[in-house]
Design a protein around this motif. Structure first.
Motif, PDB file in Angstrom:
ATOM      1  N   TYR A 146     -34.328  13.432 -18.875  1.00 52.95           N
ATOM      2  CA  TYR A 146     -34.507  14.013 -20.279  1.00 52.95           C
ATOM      3  C   TYR A 146     -33.323  13.797 -20.867  1.00 52.95           C
ATOM      4  O   TYR A 146     -33.469  13.840 -22.252  1.00 52.95           O
ATOM      5  CB  TYR A 146     -34.801  15.389 -19.868  1.00 52.95           C
ATOM      6  CG  TYR A 146     -35.899  15.825 -19.286  1.00 52.95           C
ATOM      7  CD1 TYR A 146     -37.238  16.088 -20.146  1.00 52.95           C
ATOM      8  CD2 TYR A 146     -36.051  15.880 -18.004  1.00 52.95           C
ATOM      9  CE1 TYR A 146     -38.350  16.370 -19.523  1.00 52.95           C
ATOM     10  CE2 TYR A 146     -37.540  15.999 -17.278  1.00 52.95           C
ATOM     11  CZ  TYR A 146     -38.551  16.296 -18.353  1.00 52.95           C
ATOM     12  OH  TYR A 146     -39.854  16.600 -17.537  1.00 52.95           O
ATOM     13  N   ARG A 156     -33.956  10.953 -23.275  1.00 51.68           N
ATOM     14  CA  ARG A 156     -34.829  10.846 -24.076  1.00 51.68           C
ATOM     15  C   ARG A 156     -34.367  11.638 -25.178  1.00 51.68           C
ATOM     16  O   ARG A 156     -34.501  11.230 -26.521  1.00 51.68           O
ATOM     17  CB  ARG A 156     -36.188  11.917 -23.551  1.00 51.68           C
ATOM     18  CG  ARG A 156     -36.874  11.199 -22.444  1.00 51.68           C
ATOM     19  CD  ARG A 156     -38.195  11.955 -22.024  1.00 51.68           C
ATOM     20  NE  ARG A 156     -38.593  11.405 -20.952  1.00 51.68           N
ATOM     21  CZ  ARG A 156     -39.669  11.961 -20.272  1.00 51.68           C
ATOM     22  NH1 ARG A 156     -40.260  13.327 -20.721  1.00 51.68           N
ATOM     23  NH2 ARG A 156     -40.184  11.161 -19.129  1.00 51.68           N
ATOM     24  N   MET A 157     -33.409  12.582 -24.992  1.00 51.17           N
ATOM     25  CA  MET A 157     -32.684  13.179 -26.182  1.00 51.17           C
ATOM     26  C   MET A 157     -31.659  12.273 -26.900  1.00 51.17           C
ATOM     27  O   MET A 157     -31.751  12.365 -28.063  1.00 51.17           O
ATOM     28  CB  MET A 157     -31.907  14.281 -25.646  1.00 51.17           C
ATOM     29  CG  MET A 157     -32.549  15.403 -25.009  1.00 51.17           C
ATOM     30  SD  MET A 157     -33.650  16.414 -25.973  1.00 51.17           S
ATOM     31  CE  MET A 157     -34.234  17.620 -24.924  1.00 51.17           C
ATOM     32  N   LEU A 186     -35.004  22.458 -27.719  1.00 54.29           N
ATOM     33  CA  LEU A 186     -34.809  21.035 -26.983  1.00 54.29           C
ATOM     34  C   LEU A 186     -33.521  21.186 -26.193  1.00 54.29           C
ATOM     35  O   LEU A 186     -33.280  20.762 -24.927  1.00 54.29           O
ATOM     36  CB  LEU A 186     -35.185  20.025 -27.517  1.00 54.29           C
ATOM     37  CG  LEU A 186     -36.443  19.621 -27.994  1.00 54.29           C
ATOM     38  CD1 LEU A 186     -36.617  18.221 -28.899  1.00 54.29           C
ATOM     39  CD2 LEU A 186     -37.384  19.657 -26.782  1.00 54.29           C
ATOM     40  N   ASN A 193     -41.858  10.176 -23.700  1.00 54.62           N
ATOM     41  CA  ASN A 193     -42.027  11.286 -24.885  1.00 54.62           C
ATOM     42  C   ASN A 193     -41.554  12.458 -24.809  1.00 54.62           C
ATOM     43  O   ASN A 193     -41.380  13.106 -23.537  1.00 54.62           O
ATOM     44  CB  ASN A 193     -43.696  11.417 -25.035  1.00 54.62           C
ATOM     45  CG  ASN A 193     -44.196  11.822 -23.920  1.00 54.62           C
ATOM     46  OD1 ASN A 193     -44.359  12.866 -23.775  1.00 54.62           O
ATOM     47  ND2 ASN A 193     -44.893  10.727 -23.129  1.00 54.62           N
ATOM     48  N   LEU A 194     -41.244  13.065 -25.531  1.00 56.96           N
ATOM     49  CA  LEU A 194     -40.824  14.518 -25.759  1.00 56.96           C
ATOM     50  C   LEU A 194     -41.943  15.375 -26.288  1.00 56.96           C
ATOM     51  O   LEU A 194     -42.449  15.214 -27.196  1.00 56.96           O
ATOM     52  CB  LEU A 194     -39.562  14.678 -26.786  1.00 56.96           C
ATOM     53  CG  LEU A 194     -38.187  14.219 -26.211  1.00 56.96           C
ATOM     54  CD1 LEU A 194     -37.187  14.387 -27.412  1.00 56.96           C
ATOM     55  CD2 LEU A 194     -37.694  15.002 -24.987  1.00 56.96           C
TER      56      LEU A 194
END
Length: 481
Positions: free
Chosen positions: A122, A125-126, A156, A364-365
């Protein structure tokens, strides 16, 4: 449809270059027989050189002597053990000590690696989201940020801090000097002397190995981002090594990526970001510290999702439609160095509708709901009294000693020892006059193999034993039930 297993001794990774043969009017592959002077032979991690590529002889040695055997649990999919074994094979010789190899095979270390894989899945992704957002709000076609965008970014960032809590909790379990971690503690409890120098080198080696494991698990992408964040988590920003390829974030981007608990003070009293995450834990996030230890009982959907993502083994992530790098992917899609083999992917006919391993779909987020953080504060939680049992296969003394003999084994094979393939193994079995093991030994080996794959503590019913006995009788020429 069951996939036929290929020979484990056939080279799958070819290191070399393609050139055009004008005489034969075709492409010619020239393998790298001597990679000592080849470009990109090594990759440097925290000042230590790891092998980036291997030749076919080194690959055959690894597949024959050091790769996880096919009889192990879930041998046809990629697991943390496969990535760890590959890193052990490409690491420098000075890293191979009994204490360090035994430490890497401890259950607490495996849980730390598992939580780091989830966190970096994650985090990358960030970082990609930050880079895209940086381009959107700058230039002549800059976009204006709304209040909903800021709320989404805040949510997030909190989610990323929650994954960082799991990493901090597992890391503190290693530092607590309890259970089997006591023998790795640098303070001698008898003479009360601290081995500061030895502990520093041990910590440096451990960080370098963690960077390699996460980098391989994340498709070998964003290497410098992974290295910088790994050093920041365990060292703090005061002791980050200088590198011109490390990304530079603005103050707003840093607050988004590093969370609400990140504070920089004087280096004499600076604490690592992992310790800072555990000092200020909100009340609604306290059940996160019990994830993987006790079953969560409450109506907070966010914690339930994190628990499911954490307790499901990496080899079965496709059952819950979650991707953690290459964990749980079939091995036939990868070569020996766990690099994606795109021809195998094309032959598998994956699509956006059928993509159980998140290979075609881009990372994807998921956009969080509005006011989700406020709703979590109103969630109810109940007493947790169901303990979760983690099944772990301990590493034997023979397996550790095999890694200690890695250099001698490679030297022995290169000096002329035969690297067996499928043809030589079949010829050897045909020439053998051995009658094979006895019936009771065949049954006991079968029961041990099935209990290891089913994880049922060796409980096999009578029908399985009778079926194995009848199969052995038919093989021996005695037809009875």
């Amino acid at each position: 449809m069951q996939r036929i297993h290929k020979d484990n001794y056939v080279p799958k990774y070819k290191s070399g270059k393609w050139s055009w043969d004008s005489e034969k009017d075709c492409l010619n592959f020239q393998p790298h027989n001597d990679l000592e002077n080849a470009r990109e032979r090594y990759i440097t991690t925290n000042g230590v050189k790891f092998l980036r590529t291997i030749d076919q002889e080194e690959e055959l040695i690894y597949r024959q002597e050091f790769m996880r055997p096919p009889s192990s649990f879930a041998a046809d999919v990629v697991s943390i053990s496969d990535i760890r074994d590959l890193v052990l094979y490409v690491m420098p010789d000075e890293f191979l000590s009994y204490k360090f190899i035994d430490f890497l095979h401890q259950p607490q270390v495996e849980e730390l690696i598992h939580s780091l894989i989830i966190y970096f899945e994650y985090y990358l992704r960030m970082v990609e989201f930050v880079m895209i957002r940086r381009d959107e709000i700058s230039g002549q076609m800059a976009q204006m940020q709304s209040e909903q965008t800021n709320d989404m970014k805040c949510t997030l960032s909190v989610y990323l801090s929650q994954y960082r809590m799991l990493v901090a909790r597992n890391y503190c379990e290693i530092l607590q000097d309890q259970d089997n971690m006591a023998k790795f503690y640098h303070l001698n409890m008898i003479v009360k002397l601290s081995d500061t120098t030895g502990d520093k080198h041990f910590h440096e080696k451990f960080l370098a190995v963690l960077v390699q494991i996460i980098w391989i698990c994340m498709y070998r992408r964003a290497y410098f981002v992974i290295e910088m964040e790994m050093n920041r988590l365990f060292r703090s920003e005061h002791f980050l090594p200088a590198h011109d390829k490390y990304p530079v974030f603005s103050a707003t981007e840093r607050s988004f990526l590093y969370g609400r608990n990140n504070k920089n003070v004087n280096y004499r009293s600076q604490e690592s970001p992992l310790v800072q995450e555990l000092k200020l834990v909100p009340a609604e996030d306290l059940p996160i510290l019990w994830i993987g230890k006790r079953k969560y009982r409450g109506n907070d959907i966010r914690i339930a999702e994190m628990e499911l993502e954490y307790i499901v083994p990496g080899t079965q992530l496709c059952l819950i439609d979650i991707a953690h790098g290459i964990l749980g992917h079939p091995k036939y899609l990868y070569n020996t160095l766990l690099q994606l083999d795109w021809p195998s992917v094309r032959y598998s006919n994956f699509s956006e509708e059928f993509d159980p391993y998140h290979i075609i779909r881009q990372p994807n987020l998921q956009i969080p709901k509005l006011d989700e953080l406020k709703m979590r504060k109103m969630s109810e939680k109940y007493d947790q009294f169901y303990d979760l049992l983690h099944v772990f296969d301990p590493c034997s003394h023979f397996h550790i000693c095999k890694w200690l003999r890695r250099k001698a084994t490679i030297k022995l094979y290169r000096s002329g020892r035969l690297l067996t393939n499928v043809v030589s193994r079949c010829e050897k079995e045909l020439a053998s006059k051995s009658t094979g093991p006895r019936f009771d030994q065949i049954v006991s080996n079968y029961i041990a193999d099935m209990s290891k794959k089913r994880k049922d503590d060796g409980k096999v019913d009578a029908d399985t034993i009778s079926y194995a006995g009848s199969a052995y009788s038919r093989k021996s020429g005695i037809y009875h039930r």
